[in-house]
Design a protein around this motif. Structure first.
Motif, PDB file in Angstrom:
ATOM      1  N   VAL A  26       0.840  -1.199   0.000  1.00 28.23           N
ATOM      2  CA  VAL A  26       0.000   0.000   0.000  1.00 28.23           C
ATOM      3  C   VAL A  26       0.877   1.252   0.000  1.00 28.23           C
ATOM      4  N   ALA A  27       1.910   1.224   0.842  1.00 28.81           N
ATOM      5  CA  ALA A  27       2.768   2.405   0.968  1.00 28.81           C
ATOM      6  C   ALA A  27       3.470   2.745  -0.342  1.00 28.81           C
ATOM      7  N   VAL A  28       3.856   1.701  -1.084  1.00 27.57           N
ATOM      8  CA  VAL A  28       4.627   1.981  -2.298  1.00 27.57           C
ATOM      9  C   VAL A  28       3.747   2.445  -3.465  1.00 27.57           C
ATOM     10  N   MET A  29       2.440   2.600  -3.219  1.00 31.00           N
ATOM     11  CA  MET A  29       1.631   3.254  -4.241  1.00 31.00           C
ATOM     12  C   MET A  29       2.037   4.716  -4.372  1.00 31.00           C
ATOM     13  N   SER A  30       2.700   5.201  -3.346  1.00 36.28           N
ATOM     14  CA  SER A  30       3.339   6.505  -3.454  1.00 36.28           C
ATOM     15  C   SER A  30       4.715   6.284  -4.068  1.00 36.28           C
ATOM     16  N   LYS A  31       4.927   6.908  -5.220  1.00 38.27           N
ATOM     17  CA  LYS A  31       6.206   6.702  -5.921  1.00 38.27           C
ATOM     18  C   LYS A  31       7.367   7.195  -5.085  1.00 38.27           C
ATOM     19  N   ALA A  32       7.132   8.281  -4.340  1.00 32.07           N
ATOM     20  CA  ALA A  32       8.210   8.842  -3.529  1.00 32.07           C
ATOM     21  C   ALA A  32       8.653   7.829  -2.482  1.00 32.07           C
ATOM     22  N   ILE A  33       7.666   7.162  -1.836  1.00 29.52           N
ATOM     23  CA  ILE A  33       8.004   6.151  -0.828  1.00 29.52           C
ATOM     24  C   ILE A  33       8.618   4.931  -1.496  1.00 29.52           C
ATOM     25  N   LYS A  34       8.090   4.579  -2.655  1.00 34.87           N
ATOM     26  CA  LYS A  34       8.621   3.429  -3.392  1.00 34.87           C
ATOM     27  C   LYS A  34      10.111   3.617  -3.672  1.00 34.87           C
ATOM     28  N   ASN A  35      10.451   4.820  -4.146  1.00 33.98           N
ATOM     29  CA  ASN A  35      11.856   5.104  -4.439  1.00 33.98           C
ATOM     30  C   ASN A  35      12.712   4.958  -3.188  1.00 33.98           C
ATOM     31  N   MET A  36      12.179   5.454  -2.069  1.00 37.13           N
ATOM     32  CA  MET A  36      12.944   5.363  -0.819  1.00 37.13           C
ATOM     33  C   MET A  36      13.144   3.908  -0.429  1.00 37.13           C
ATOM     34  N   VAL A  37      12.100   3.104  -0.577  1.00 39.84           N
ATOM     35  CA  VAL A  37      12.196   1.688  -0.197  1.00 39.84           C
ATOM     36  C   VAL A  37      13.162   0.964  -1.122  1.00 39.84           C
ATOM     37  N   GLU A  38      13.063   1.267  -2.421  1.00 36.11           N
ATOM     38  CA  GLU A  38      13.934   0.578  -3.378  1.00 36.11           C
ATOM     39  C   GLU A  38      15.389   0.944  -3.186  1.00 36.11           C
ATOM     40  N   ASP A  39      15.622   2.198  -2.852  1.00 35.19           N
ATOM     41  CA  ASP A  39      17.007   2.630  -2.634  1.00 35.19           C
ATOM     42  C   ASP A  39      17.518   2.193  -1.273  1.00 35.19           C
ATOM     43  N   GLU A  40      16.636   1.585  -0.495  1.00 37.63           N
ATOM     44  CA  GLU A  40      16.973   1.095   0.839  1.00 37.63           C
ATOM     45  C   GLU A  40      17.519   2.191   1.736  1.00 37.63           C
ATOM     46  N   CYS A  41      17.088   3.415   1.464  1.00 39.07           N
ATOM     47  CA  CYS A  41      17.528   4.491   2.338  1.00 39.07           C
ATOM     48  C   CYS A  41      16.495   4.711   3.434  1.00 39.07           C
ATOM     49  N   ALA A  42      15.472   3.860   3.466  1.00 42.90           N
ATOM     50  CA  ALA A  42      14.441   4.018   4.489  1.00 42.90           C
ATOM     51  C   ALA A  42      14.545   2.894   5.501  1.00 42.90           C
ATOM     52  N   SER A  43      14.458   3.257   6.741  1.00 44.22           N
ATOM     53  CA  SER A  43      14.298   2.227   7.764  1.00 44.22           C
ATOM     54  C   SER A  43      12.808   1.887   7.777  1.00 44.22           C
ATOM     55  N   ASN A  44      12.356   1.168   8.771  1.00 40.36           N
ATOM     56  CA  ASN A  44      10.943   0.819   8.768  1.00 40.36           C
ATOM     57  C   ASN A  44      10.029   2.010   8.987  1.00 40.36           C
ATOM     58  N   THR A  45      10.573   3.038   9.614  1.00 48.23           N
ATOM     59  CA  THR A  45       9.764   4.236   9.832  1.00 48.23           C
ATOM     60  C   THR A  45      10.106   5.288   8.788  1.00 48.23           C
ATOM     61  N   PHE A 101       2.929  15.673  -3.781  1.00 48.63           N
ATOM     62  CA  PHE A 101       4.215  15.638  -3.106  1.00 48.63           C
ATOM     63  C   PHE A 101       4.703  14.194  -2.942  1.00 48.63           C
ATOM     64  N   ARG A 102       3.765  13.307  -2.606  1.00 47.16           N
ATOM     65  CA  ARG A 102       4.130  11.905  -2.405  1.00 47.16           C
ATOM     66  C   ARG A 102       4.013  11.090  -3.694  1.00 47.16           C
ATOM     67  N   ASP A 103       3.550  11.752  -4.759  1.00 49.00           N
ATOM     68  CA  ASP A 103       3.464  11.107  -6.073  1.00 49.00           C
ATOM     69  C   ASP A 103       2.577   9.851  -6.053  1.00 49.00           C
ATOM     70  N   VAL A 104       1.313  10.033  -5.677  1.00 44.36           N
ATOM     71  CA  VAL A 104       0.349   8.925  -5.715  1.00 44.36           C
ATOM     72  C   VAL A 104      -0.553   9.159  -6.923  1.00 44.36           C
ATOM     73  N   LYS A 105      -0.242   8.458  -8.019  1.00 47.80           N
ATOM     74  CA  LYS A 105      -0.841   8.819  -9.304  1.00 47.80           C
ATOM     75  C   LYS A 105      -2.363   8.679  -9.331  1.00 47.80           C
ATOM     76  N   GLU A 106      -2.869   7.544  -8.843  1.00 48.44           N
ATOM     77  CA  GLU A 106      -4.310   7.294  -8.924  1.00 48.44           C
ATOM     78  C   GLU A 106      -5.095   8.350  -8.158  1.00 48.44           C
ATOM     79  N   LEU A 107      -4.568   8.685  -6.969  1.00 42.95           N
ATOM     80  CA  LEU A 107      -5.255   9.669  -6.135  1.00 42.95           C
ATOM     81  C   LEU A 107      -5.222  11.042  -6.796  1.00 42.95           C
ATOM     82  N   LEU A 108      -4.055  11.388  -7.332  1.00 45.74           N
ATOM     83  CA  LEU A 108      -3.911  12.680  -7.993  1.00 45.74           C
ATOM     84  C   LEU A 108      -4.883  12.782  -9.168  1.00 45.74           C
ATOM     85  N   ASP A 109      -4.979  11.696  -9.927  1.00 50.06           N
ATOM     86  CA  ASP A 109      -5.911  11.641 -11.070  1.00 50.06           C
ATOM     87  C   ASP A 109      -7.336  11.953 -10.632  1.00 50.06           C
TER      88      ASP A 109
END
Lengths: 155, 307
Positions: A26-45, A101-109
């Motif tokens: 669910v969280a990675v539906m935001s592209k900004a969060i997805k990028n953070m998770v993929e780059d592993e620069c995010a801890s669990n919080t 800001f969080r880049d959630v495409k469906e919601l923005l649409d």
């Protein structure tokens, strides 16, 4: 604290410090969060600055619904979308800012479509007041007086 | 940007009536974010956009941008409606009639009367139409010889372009097939393609504002064909011999395929092109409609049209 969490869960912390436990899908539906998770620069919080708890809860609700109902009929989702975006103007615009800001495409649409529906029949004066911060007084006064004033201000 | 914000602050300070509103509202934040504003504007119908051009210089700039126009027409491509038809009762007289396809039959029916003043006072003929643009032909007498002028116009904005003269076309007495190729969802530019029986194509491009001639080698004659129809990047011709030609406008290639047999076509000469993406059998009032699907190379019938 991350050890107590299931592996595929993330914690999102809103700007006012409230924490939400959200499945990663669910969280990675935001592209900004997805990028953070993929780059592993995010801890669990993951901090979500600029978005308060109220708005963040709405965004999560929207993403959850879209994640669950992937297989559901598109018309059901459309009904949900139109009901979801049908709320007070203040919340609506805060949601758009958050979705952008969080880049959630469906919601923005869905939100942009809603705003477009709302303003498509409005007058130019109405748009100026609503979006450009014009005051009614300004609209009633002839434009060129203002131009002279503004120009003088800069010199 | 800082200057703009400064100006806004000063204006508010000057008014001073609602000083509680020191920070901009959410709407103002959105309007100052060009990406977001563009996303919203893209979803507005064209009529609202034209009105909103006068909101501010920034809005005018965003709406007038050619990329914006392209994205907008892509978005509304599937929902666009034909608003009306121009037609001739009698092909020997250049009297143009029109009929509205809107719910309100007599409202906002466009006319082409703005073309009357172009050149000399000769009547014009519509030669081709494509996605809102119309190609007209108008005669002009020069040194006792009649010349043909070609005009591309947009009846909605009433803007027009007189194509530069190309002698082999404007003095020629042979009847040429001509087709307008314009797809606003792909490009804001159009092309005008003249086809001459000796397999020569004269192509005018609005992007370069110039003519180009190309010859294709093809042994079979492209005679007895119906008027060409532009669709999906190519001009299509149906011939009486069950052959389908298409001229790819960008690649400038002529491709020939054999028509699959279709019992739905009673007679090719009753077929007329009548809309953006459909080939319609037109028997005074619409009877049926055929759609040539060039992807799967077959005919599909759609009886759902109501006039």
């Amino acid at each position: 604290m991350s050890s107590s969490l299931e592996k595929n869960m993330l914690i999102l912390r809103s700007s006012d410090g409230e924490e939400f436990i959200v499945p990663e899908v669910v969280a990675v539906m935001s592209k900004a969060i997805k990028n953070m998770v993929e780059d592993e620069c995010a801890s669990n919080t993951i901090p979500v600055p600029n978005v308060d708890a109220n708005i963040l809860a709405m965004v999560i609700e929207f993403c959850k619904k879209h994640d669950e109902s992937e297989a559901e009929a598109a018309s059901d989702l459309k009904t949900f979308d139109s009901e979801f975006v049908n709320r007070g103007q203040e919340a609506l615009y805060d949601l758009i800012t958050a979705a952008n800001f969080r880049d959630v495409k469906e919601l923005l649409d869905a939100l942009c479509q809603n705003v477009a529906e709302m303003i498509k029949g409005k007058s130019v004066h109405h748009i100026r007041i609503q979006f450009l911060g014009y005051q009614l007084f300004e609209i009633l006064t002839s434009n060129f007086i203002w131009n002279i004033w503004c120009d003088r201000d800069f010199d | 940007m800082t200057q703009k914000a400064y100006s806004k602050r000063r204006r508010k300070a000057f008014i001073g009536s609602t000083s509680s509103e020191s920070s901009p509202s959410s709407e103002e934040v959105i309007a100052s974010n060009e990406d977001l504003l563009t996303e919203i504007l893209l979803r507005l119908p064209a009529k609202s956009l034209i009105r909103f051009k006068s909101v501010s210089k920034n809005w005018l700039h965003l709406i007038s941008d050619s990329h914006f126009a392209l994205n907008h027409s892509r978005r509304i491509r599937n929902s666009s409606m034909n608003s009306g038809l121009f037609f001739y009762y009698d092909y020997s007289r250049p009297e143009l009639h029109s009929v509205s396809l809107h719910d309100h039959p007599y409202r906002n029916l466009p006319t082409l009367s703005f073309l009357d003043d172009v050149g000399e006072d000769h009547p014009f003929w519509i030669r081709s139409a494509c996605n809102g643009l119309i190609l007209c032909q108008k005669y002009q007498i020069v040194c006792n010889r009649s010349r043909k002028n070609y005009i591309v116009c947009n009846p909605t904005t009433q803007k027009f372009t007189l194509l530069p003269q190309l002698d082999c076309l404007s003095l020629s007495s042979e009847s040429l097939d001509v087709c307008l190729a314009f797809d606003p969802s792909k490009s804001p530019h159009y092309k005008v393609v003249f086809f001459r029986p000796c397999y020569q194509f004269d192509i005018y491009s609005s992007e370069t504002a110039s003519w180009k001639q190309i010859t294709v080698s093809e042994c079979e004659r492209l005679r007895d064909c119906l008027e060409g129809v532009f669709w999906n990047g190519a001009i299509h011709w149906l011939s009486h011999e069950d052959v389908h030609f298409r001229f790819d406008v960008d690649a400038e290639k002529l491709i020939k395929t054999h028509n699959p047999p279709s019992h739905k076509i009673l007679s090719v000469d009753k077929t007329r092109y009548f809309g953006n993406v459909v080939v319609i059998c037109f028997l005074f009032r619409c009877v049926c409609e055929m759609l040539w699907d060039s992807e799967s190379l077959r005919w599909t019938g759609s009886p759902s049209i109501g006039l």
